[in-house]
Design a protein around this motif. Structure first.
Motif, PDB file in Angstrom:
ATOM      1  N   LEU A   1      -4.969   9.785  -2.588  1.00 37.06           N
ATOM      2  CA  LEU A   1      -5.251   8.594  -3.381  1.00 37.06           C
ATOM      3  C   LEU A   1      -4.548   7.391  -2.770  1.00 37.06           C
ATOM      4  O   LEU A   1      -3.374   7.147  -3.058  1.00 37.06           O
ATOM      5  CB  LEU A   1      -4.777   8.799  -4.823  1.00 37.06           C
ATOM      6  CG  LEU A   1      -5.457   9.934  -5.589  1.00 37.06           C
ATOM      7  CD1 LEU A   1      -4.728  10.197  -6.904  1.00 37.06           C
ATOM      8  CD2 LEU A   1      -6.918   9.604  -5.850  1.00 37.06           C
ATOM      9  N   PRO A   2      -5.225   6.650  -1.892  1.00 37.57           N
ATOM     10  CA  PRO A   2      -4.603   5.451  -1.338  1.00 37.57           C
ATOM     11  C   PRO A   2      -4.696   4.294  -2.334  1.00 37.57           C
ATOM     12  O   PRO A   2      -5.773   4.031  -2.883  1.00 37.57           O
ATOM     13  CB  PRO A   2      -5.426   5.157  -0.080  1.00 37.57           C
ATOM     14  CG  PRO A   2      -6.690   5.917  -0.217  1.00 37.57           C
ATOM     15  CD  PRO A   2      -6.546   6.910  -1.346  1.00 37.57           C
TER      16      PRO A   2
ATOM     17  N   VAL B   1      -8.113   2.447  -3.310  1.00 38.85           N
ATOM     18  CA  VAL B   1      -9.021   1.886  -2.318  1.00 38.85           C
ATOM     19  C   VAL B   1      -9.746   3.040  -1.642  1.00 38.85           C
ATOM     20  O   VAL B   1      -9.170   4.108  -1.436  1.00 38.85           O
ATOM     21  CB  VAL B   1      -8.267   1.034  -1.273  1.00 38.85           C
ATOM     22  CG1 VAL B   1      -7.778  -0.252  -1.917  1.00 38.85           C
ATOM     23  CG2 VAL B   1      -7.112   1.792  -0.656  1.00 38.85           C
ATOM     24  N   PRO B   2     -11.009   2.828  -1.286  1.00 39.52           N
ATOM     25  CA  PRO B   2     -11.727   3.899  -0.596  1.00 39.52           C
ATOM     26  C   PRO B   2     -11.031   4.232   0.705  1.00 39.52           C
ATOM     27  O   PRO B   2     -10.579   3.339   1.415  1.00 39.52           O
ATOM     28  CB  PRO B   2     -13.107   3.284  -0.335  1.00 39.52           C
ATOM     29  CG  PRO B   2     -13.214   2.111  -1.252  1.00 39.52           C
ATOM     30  CD  PRO B   2     -11.815   1.643  -1.504  1.00 39.52           C
TER      31      PRO B   2
ATOM     32  N   ARG C   1       0.832  -1.202   0.000  1.00 42.94           N
ATOM     33  CA  ARG C   1       0.000   0.000   0.000  1.00 42.94           C
ATOM     34  C   ARG C   1       0.867   1.251   0.000  1.00 42.94           C
ATOM     35  O   ARG C   1       1.889   1.289   0.670  1.00 42.94           O
ATOM     36  CB  ARG C   1      -0.887   0.031   1.249  1.00 42.94           C
ATOM     37  CG  ARG C   1      -1.931  -1.063   1.268  1.00 42.94           C
ATOM     38  CD  ARG C   1      -2.816  -0.961   2.507  1.00 42.94           C
ATOM     39  NE  ARG C   1      -3.890  -1.943   2.441  1.00 42.94           N
ATOM     40  CZ  ARG C   1      -3.772  -3.197   2.870  1.00 42.94           C
ATOM     41  NH1 ARG C   1      -2.642  -3.619   3.406  1.00 42.94           N
ATOM     42  NH2 ARG C   1      -4.786  -4.030   2.756  1.00 42.94           N
ATOM     43  N   LEU C   2       0.408   2.246  -0.740  1.00 46.82           N
ATOM     44  CA  LEU C   2       0.999   3.570  -0.634  1.00 46.82           C
ATOM     45  C   LEU C   2      -0.080   4.591  -0.943  1.00 46.82           C
ATOM     46  O   LEU C   2      -1.150   4.257  -1.447  1.00 46.82           O
ATOM     47  CB  LEU C   2       2.224   3.728  -1.539  1.00 46.82           C
ATOM     48  CG  LEU C   2       2.141   3.467  -3.031  1.00 46.82           C
ATOM     49  CD1 LEU C   2       1.397   4.564  -3.767  1.00 46.82           C
ATOM     50  CD2 LEU C   2       3.552   3.367  -3.592  1.00 46.82           C
TER      51      LEU C   2
END
Length: 89
Positions: free
Chosen positions: A67-68, A83-84, A53-54
């Motif tokens: 913006l994940p 992702v939300p 994840r970033l």
């Protein structure tokens, strides 16, 4: 000999990352760089793990949401998807 993990670049809104897809199906973020007007949050989960994840953050935070991304390895190479954001901070 151990197979060398395949490295490829995944691009997304906000930047790009160099990703290793490991033989066991995990993903590892080798490096990442923001696009113009963005920075990458320091809290990167680079793996190796099933999902890395970033978060790409616009330079002008008022205009756009962060913006994940989750990055996974697929049969067609790494894929990044937004992702939300579930944080309520």
């Amino acid at each position: 000999a151990t197979p060398t993990p395949e490295r490829s670049t995944v691009r997304f809104t906000g930047g790009a990352a160099t990703v290793e897809c490991r033989p066991d199906g995990t993903v590892f973020l080798v490096s990442w760089s923001p696009a113009d007007g963005f920075h990458i949050d320091d809290d990167v989960e680079r793996g190796p793990a099933a999902v890395a994840r970033l978060e790409a953050e616009p330079g002008d935070d008022d205009e756009q949401d962060d913006l994940p991304y989750e990055i996974r390895c697929t049969d067609d190479g790494p894929r990044a998807k937004v992702v939300p954001d579930t944080d309520d901070d």
